[in-house]
Design a protein around this motif. Structure first.
Motif, PDB file in Angstrom:
ATOM      1  N   TRP A  89      62.358  13.255  65.313  1.00  0.00           N
ATOM      2  CA  TRP A  89      62.152  12.306  65.887  1.00  0.00           C
ATOM      3  C   TRP A  89      61.446  12.152  66.771  1.00  0.00           C
ATOM      4  CZ3 TRP A  89      66.002   8.764  66.073  1.00  0.00           C
ATOM      5  CH2 TRP A  89      66.524   7.917  67.174  1.00  0.00           C
ATOM      6  N   ASN A  90      61.143  13.398  67.309  1.00  0.00           N
ATOM      7  CA  ASN A  90      59.707  13.118  67.732  1.00  0.00           C
ATOM      8  C   ASN A  90      57.918  12.654  67.141  1.00  0.00           C
ATOM      9  OD1 ASN A  90      61.539  12.928  70.622  1.00  0.00           O
ATOM     10  ND2 ASN A  90      61.470  15.335  70.032  1.00  0.00           N
ATOM     11  N   LEU A  91      58.250  13.390  66.330  1.00  0.00           N
ATOM     12  CA  LEU A  91      56.968  13.180  65.102  1.00  0.00           C
ATOM     13  C   LEU A  91      56.300  11.611  65.417  1.00  0.00           C
ATOM     14  CD1 LEU A  91      55.511  14.943  62.907  1.00  0.00           C
ATOM     15  CD2 LEU A  91      56.784  13.611  61.186  1.00  0.00           C
ATOM     16  N   PHE A  92      55.114  12.686  65.631  1.00  0.00           N
ATOM     17  CA  PHE A  92      53.676  11.188  66.100  1.00  0.00           C
ATOM     18  C   PHE A  92      52.863  11.012  65.429  1.00  0.00           C
ATOM     19  CE2 PHE A  92      50.514   9.397  69.280  1.00  0.00           C
ATOM     20  CZ  PHE A  92      50.953   8.335  69.620  1.00  0.00           C
ATOM     21  N   LEU A  93      52.468  11.870  65.272  1.00  0.00           N
ATOM     22  CA  LEU A  93      50.924  11.999  64.788  1.00  0.00           C
ATOM     23  C   LEU A  93      50.601  11.498  62.961  1.00  0.00           C
ATOM     24  CD1 LEU A  93      47.677  12.479  64.305  1.00  0.00           C
ATOM     25  CD2 LEU A  93      48.876  15.175  63.466  1.00  0.00           C
ATOM     26  N   GLU A  94      51.441  11.841  62.405  1.00  0.00           N
ATOM     27  CA  GLU A  94      51.948  11.412  61.075  1.00  0.00           C
ATOM     28  C   GLU A  94      52.073   9.766  60.626  1.00  0.00           C
ATOM     29  OE1 GLU A  94      52.706  14.024  62.190  1.00  0.00           O
ATOM     30  OE2 GLU A  94      52.406  15.580  60.897  1.00  0.00           O
ATOM     31  N   PRO A  95      53.141   9.633  61.114  1.00  0.00           N
ATOM     32  CA  PRO A  95      53.806   7.759  61.770  1.00  0.00           C
ATOM     33  C   PRO A  95      51.816   7.326  61.906  1.00  0.00           C
ATOM     34  CG  PRO A  95      55.339   9.355  63.287  1.00  0.00           C
ATOM     35  CD  PRO A  95      54.254  10.298  62.848  1.00  0.00           C
ATOM     36  N   ILE A  96      51.545   7.487  62.848  1.00  0.00           N
ATOM     37  CA  ILE A  96      49.982   6.537  63.107  1.00  0.00           C
ATOM     38  C   ILE A  96      48.986   6.664  62.055  1.00  0.00           C
ATOM     39  CG2 ILE A  96      50.830   7.256  65.855  1.00  0.00           C
ATOM     40  CD1 ILE A  96      48.233   8.625  65.931  1.00  0.00           C
ATOM     41  N   VAL A  97      49.617   7.754  61.413  1.00  0.00           N
ATOM     42  CA  VAL A  97      48.182   7.739  60.198  1.00  0.00           C
ATOM     43  C   VAL A  97      48.741   7.149  59.744  1.00  0.00           C
ATOM     44  CG1 VAL A  97      47.284   9.642  58.983  1.00  0.00           C
ATOM     45  CG2 VAL A  97      46.748  10.037  61.351  1.00  0.00           C
ATOM     46  N   PHE A  98      49.749   7.437  58.663  1.00  0.00           N
ATOM     47  CA  PHE A  98      50.348   6.641  57.395  1.00  0.00           C
ATOM     48  C   PHE A  98      51.143   5.617  57.333  1.00  0.00           C
ATOM     49  CE2 PHE A  98      51.172  11.286  56.580  1.00  0.00           C
ATOM     50  CZ  PHE A  98      49.371  11.676  55.549  1.00  0.00           C
ATOM     51  N   LEU A  99      51.592   5.086  58.931  1.00  0.00           N
ATOM     52  CA  LEU A  99      52.470   3.534  58.772  1.00  0.00           C
ATOM     53  C   LEU A  99      51.579   2.717  59.012  1.00  0.00           C
ATOM     54  CD1 LEU A  99      55.710   5.037  59.967  1.00  0.00           C
ATOM     55  CD2 LEU A  99      55.312   4.526  57.673  1.00  0.00           C
ATOM     56  N   SER A 100      51.318   1.560  58.952  1.00  0.00           N
ATOM     57  CA  SER A 100      50.653   0.098  59.432  1.00  0.00           C
ATOM     58  C   SER A 100      51.240  -1.031  59.909  1.00  0.00           C
ATOM     59  CB  SER A 100      49.308   0.297  58.607  1.00  0.00           C
ATOM     60  OG  SER A 100      50.071  -0.654  57.545  1.00  0.00           O
ATOM     61  N   SER A 101      52.858  -0.989  59.632  1.00  0.00           N
ATOM     62  CA  SER A 101      53.539  -2.166  59.472  1.00  0.00           C
ATOM     63  C   SER A 101      54.570  -1.948  60.576  1.00  0.00           C
ATOM     64  CB  SER A 101      54.408  -2.126  58.357  1.00  0.00           C
ATOM     65  OG  SER A 101      53.116  -3.012  56.998  1.00  0.00           O
TER      66      SER A 101
END
Length: 274
Positions: free
Chosen positions: A204-216
């Motif tokens: 739920w608190n994951l931050f690094l991976e979303p900002i690296v892998f997601l752009s939409s």
């Protein structure tokens, strides 16, 4: 009686540093912007308004982002429970050559920071065409460090179970998987609760991976979405951010309240035997 009241009073004072930030977040989300930085600060809004909560959904597809975080956390938690329970049982109950060395190597994965592996992981998922999808946010936690810690907790719990239980199961004709599924796993509820809580919170608190892998924006998760509530000059919209943060904290509180006893028991059992 006086001693009990004194203990309760001390515990109440000790709770203040932990409860006050949550109280401040929730009440400030109800304040107009001009009240947020008023001095002296008010513990309750003088003119409470839900305008910030309306803006949360107007400025971004927050409902979709909320669903994204929720379903990813649920899938990651379920996947981690499957992997860690099977691996933990194997390390605890299935004798094989070099099991101790293999277990130490697995635990060594906890020493590798996410920042070290994020570039190789990005290149791997980019080669598979999975960038800007939720697959990296699901697969990396299930097969990465959170699952290693979960495996350690499950192994430590299974080690504490009396071997006589499995021997009784063998007399009843159970095979190895039957012993795991019908004997050991039903007794592992405290460990399962502990693993479920910290895995859900981590995802739920994951931050690094979303900002690296997601752009939409439609695929953002909650931590990433919270950084997007800014004005035209890049300044934070504090009341809107706090309103979104308040809503994002609700699942965490619900999960912890429902499974806090299993969480404490599971961590206690994990430290009993090496």
């Amino acid at each position: 009686m006086k001693l009990k009241l004194t203990v309760y009073a001390v515990l109440l004072v000790c709770c203040v540093p932990f409860v006050f930030p949550t109280w401040w977040m929730a009440t400030t989300s109800l304040k107009p912007v001009n009240e947020i930085f008023a001095f002296p600060p008010a513990l309750w809004p003088r003119d409470a308004t839900l305008d910030a909560y309306r803006q949360v959904f107007e400025l971004q597809p927050f409902a979709q982002q909320y669903v994204n975080s929720l379903y990813i956390a649920i899938v990651v938690t379920a996947g981690t429970l499957v992997v860690s329970s099977l691996a933990g049982y194997a390390f605890a109950r299935v004798p094989f050559r070099g099991s101790g060395v293999v277990f130490v190597i697995v635990l060594a994965g906890l020493l590798v920071p996410n920042e070290v592996t994020i570039i190789p992981l990005y290149r791997m998922f980019d080669g598979l065409g999975l960038v800007n999808t939720h697959w990296p946010l699901i697969l990396i936690p299930i097969l990465g460090a959170p699952s290693v810690l979960a495996t350690f907790i499950m192994r430590q719990f299974f080690i504490t179970l009396p071997r006589e239980l499995e021997e009784a199961g063998r007399v009843d004709g159970l095979g190895r998987f039957g012993l795991f599924w019908q004997v050991s796993l039903p007794l592992a509820k405290p460990a399962i609760g502990a693993v479920a809580i910290f895995t859900f919170l981590h995802s739920w608190n994951l931050f690094l991976e979303p900002i690296v892998f997601l752009s939409s924006k439609e695929k953002f998760t909650i931590p990433q979405a919270l950084t997007q509530y800014v004005d035209a000059y890049g300044g934070a919209l504090w009341n809107v951010q706090l309103a979104a943060a308040t809503m994002s904290a609700l699942p965490v509180l619900i999960v912890f309240v429902l499974a806090q006893r299993q969480f404490v028991e599971g961590l206690a059992q994990a430290g009993l035997k090496g």
